[in-house]
Design an enzyme around this catalytic site. Structure first.
Site, PDB file in Angstrom:
ATOM      1  CG  ASN A 164       6.578  19.092 -10.833  1.00  0.00           C
ATOM      2  OD1 ASN A 164       7.347  19.294  -9.899  1.00  0.00           O
ATOM      3  ND2 ASN A 164       5.976  17.929 -11.015  1.00  0.00           N
ATOM      4  CB  SER A 246      13.127  11.620 -14.105  1.00  0.00           C
ATOM      5  OG  SER A 246      14.540  11.584 -14.071  1.00  0.00           O
ATOM      6  CD  GLU A 267       7.301  12.467  -5.586  1.00  0.00           C
ATOM      7  OE1 GLU A 267       7.086  11.771  -6.612  1.00  0.00           O
ATOM      8  OE2 GLU A 267       7.092  13.674  -5.510  1.00  0.00           O
ATOM      9  CB  CYS A 301       5.296  12.623  -9.821  1.00  0.00           C
ATOM     10  SG  CYS A 301       6.797  13.526 -10.068  1.00  0.00           S
ATOM     11  CD  GLU A 398       6.387  10.664 -14.935  1.00  0.00           C
ATOM     12  OE1 GLU A 398       7.595  10.395 -15.009  1.00  0.00           O
ATOM     13  OE2 GLU A 398       5.854  11.120 -13.906  1.00  0.00           O
ATOM     14  CD  GLU A 475       9.465  14.452  -0.276  1.00  0.00           C
ATOM     15  OE1 GLU A 475       8.870  14.559  -1.362  1.00  0.00           O
ATOM     16  OE2 GLU A 475      10.426  15.158   0.047  1.00  0.00           O
TER      17      GLU A 475
HETATM   18  C1  SIN Z   1       4.856  15.928  -7.880  1.00  0.00           C
HETATM   19  O1  SIN Z   1       4.428  16.049  -9.002  1.00  0.00           O
HETATM   20  O2  SIN Z   1       5.963  15.412  -7.679  1.00  0.00           O
HETATM   21  C2  SIN Z   1       4.129  16.393  -6.653  1.00  0.00           C
HETATM   22  C3  SIN Z   1       2.704  16.664  -6.820  1.00  0.00           C
HETATM   23  C4  SIN Z   1       1.994  16.876  -5.504  1.00  0.00           C
HETATM   24  O3  SIN Z   1       2.603  16.994  -4.434  1.00  0.00           O
HETATM   25  O4  SIN Z   1       0.776  16.918  -5.534  1.00  0.00           O
END
Ligand code: SIN
Length: 492
Positions: A164, A246, A267, A301, A398, A475
């Protein structure tokens, strides 16, 4: 190559690496296999990419392991300057890189450009942090002994990145790993491997120009992720796993990482609540909702997944949000003026459509959207649902798509309880003008990142990550570097 590559510059297309990067050399998979990468806006195949086998994965780990002593010995200042130089090149090549992100991932060009800025920033930030790893010398409380505490790189790291945010999720891992002195094997998502390969090639070029070991960064795109990563996790030469994706896949990887007791950063999934209290500035809340919900067409996410809105403003907010959503231009991200791109693949559209259908069958009202507006391409219209039951799948799962379900709440206690009623705890958003209420949200909502009157929390210099089943570790920021360092205490 196909007509879909027309938006890419000929120079980029002719130099784009589509192989595996192992030990500083690009080459084919050992069995010569390839897989196709398609444009989600047109469904046309863009490129054939080498498809790494488990043996290729192990060759990449061998290269990362072989380069580790030399890389660890490189002075922090030199590692820092390398990262800074890569930052400068990514910035200078932002047009090419953003066109490539749009081609393989689908997001509108303006968003792809913003992602290049965001992604490059991880390298600038960690260039600055590379020279600031701290240690400690002190007298032990008893007075007789000394404690010398130092940091060293954890060792070769496997970085598994999602589709993504093809540049930012790679640089968010590569930046701190290289700054800490770790070598890496990157397994990019098979849907969007090309941006990562381009970034790796830029890093490889800078390593070579500086006479540094080129096996520091290795890349193994593959269509068989589990088969390639399983032997890597079992190999004692690997010391670190960093994964973004995921929660389901994260759980499997954590089990695989247990045998070698690997350091892990995870993450994982999210189900971010977007709270709108009765005293909120509704114009600002709608503006924030557009970003929190529709960045990358809802495929993030940290995307707002559930709109929890106070009874007193739920109707007004829903209407305003629906108006704003209905005015957005949906189409291929490479077209001028497009604000919402496609979803990544056909099954993503099917899932979103199913969640909307289930909610409508349960009695939710579709204020706007709820359809597939164009074809070819994996498009779904920005959708607002009101009167949604808090137990509906569109609220508990989600969504990863452009759908905003609105659930009303009666008071702050209920709003916060609903916000916490999930196994996830990645991001949360709240709109209120009341400072005490904002502080309460900051203290009581179970999420690793909370935006107050803001629809975007991401920042290379801030700790990104979640609690509960949204992950382990952080992170970005100072915390991101810690994930790649061991602490060693010498008693003197
Ligand atoms: C993600 O969707 O895992 C990261 C999105 C972001 O770093 O803003």
């Amino acid at each position: 190559m196909s007509p879909a590559t027309n938006a890419l510059s000929p120079a980029l297309v002719s130099h784009l690496p589509t192989g595996l990067l192992i030990g500083g050399q690009w080459g084919p998979a050992e069995d010569g296999r390839t897989f196709e990468v398609a444009d989600p806006a047109t469904e046309e195949v863009l490129f054939d990419v080498s498809d790494a086998s488990p043996a290729d994965g192990l060759r990449a780990l061998e290269a990362a392991h072989a380069a580790a002593p030399a890389w660890r010995a490189v002075a922090p200042r030199e590692r820092s300057e390398l990262l800074r130089a890569v930052f400068a090149t990514l910035t200078a090549r932002a047009d090419d890189i953003s066109a490539l992100i749009t081609a393989e991932c689908g997001k509108p060009l303006a968003e792809a450009r913003a992602e290049v800025v965001y992604g490059a920033e991880f390298l600038r930030w960690y260039a600055e942090q590379a020279v600031r790893t701290d240690g400690l010398v002190r007298t032990a409380p008893g007075g007789a002994n000394r404690q010398l505490v130092s940091r060293r790189p954890v060792g070769p790291a496997l970085l598994i990145t999602p589709w993504n945010f093809p540049i930012a999720m790679a640089t968010r891992k590569i930046g701190p790993a290289l700054a800490a002195g770790c070598t890496v094997v990157i397994k990019p998502a098979h849907l969007t491997p090309l941006t990562t390969s381009l970034v790796a090639e830029i890093i490889r070029g800078h390593l070579e120009d500086r006479g540094l070991p080129t096996g520091v960064v290795n890349v193994v795109p593959t269509s068989s992720a589990g088969e390639v990563t399983t032997p890597l996790l079992a190999d004692p030469r690997l010391r670190k796993l960093s994964f973004t994706g995921s929660t389901g896949v994260g759980r499997t990887l954590l089990k695989g990482a247990a045998d070698q007791v690997l350091r892990t950063s995870m993450e994982l999934g999210g189900n971010a609540p977007f709270l709108v209290f009765a005293d909120a500035d509704l114009d600002a809340a709608v503006e924030g909702a557009l970003v929190a919900k529709l960045r990358n067409t809802g495929q993030s996410c940290v995307a707002a997944n559930r709109f929890l809105v106070h009874d007193a403003v739920a109707r007004d907010f829903g209407q305003r949000l629906a108006r704003a959503f209905s005015e957005l231009r949906v189409g291929p991200g490479s077209e001028e003026g497009v604000q919402v791109g496609p979803l990544i693949e056909a099954k993503a559209v099917d899932k979103v459509d199913e969640l909307v259908a289930v909610a409508s069958d349960e009695g939710a009202q579709v204020l706007t959207g709820g359809d597939r507006p164009r074809s070819p391409g994996h498009f779904y219209s920005p959708t607002v649902l009101t009167g949604v039951d808090a137990g509906s799948r569109v609220v508990t799962e989600e969504i990863f798509g452009p759908v905003a379900p609105i659930v009303a709440f009666a008071d702050d206690d209920e709003g916060i309880a609903l916000a916490n009623d999930t196994e996830y705890g990645l991001a949360a958003y709240a709109y209120t003008r009341d400072l005490a209420r904002a502080v309460r949200v900051g203290e009581e909502v179970d999420a690793g990142m909370i935006g107050i009157n803001r629809g975007l929390v991401s920042d290379a210099s801030a700790p990104f990550g979640g609690m509960k089943q949204s992950g382990l570790g952080r992170e970005g920021g100072e915390a991101g570097l810690e994930e790649y360092l061991e602490t060693v205490y010498v008693a003197l």
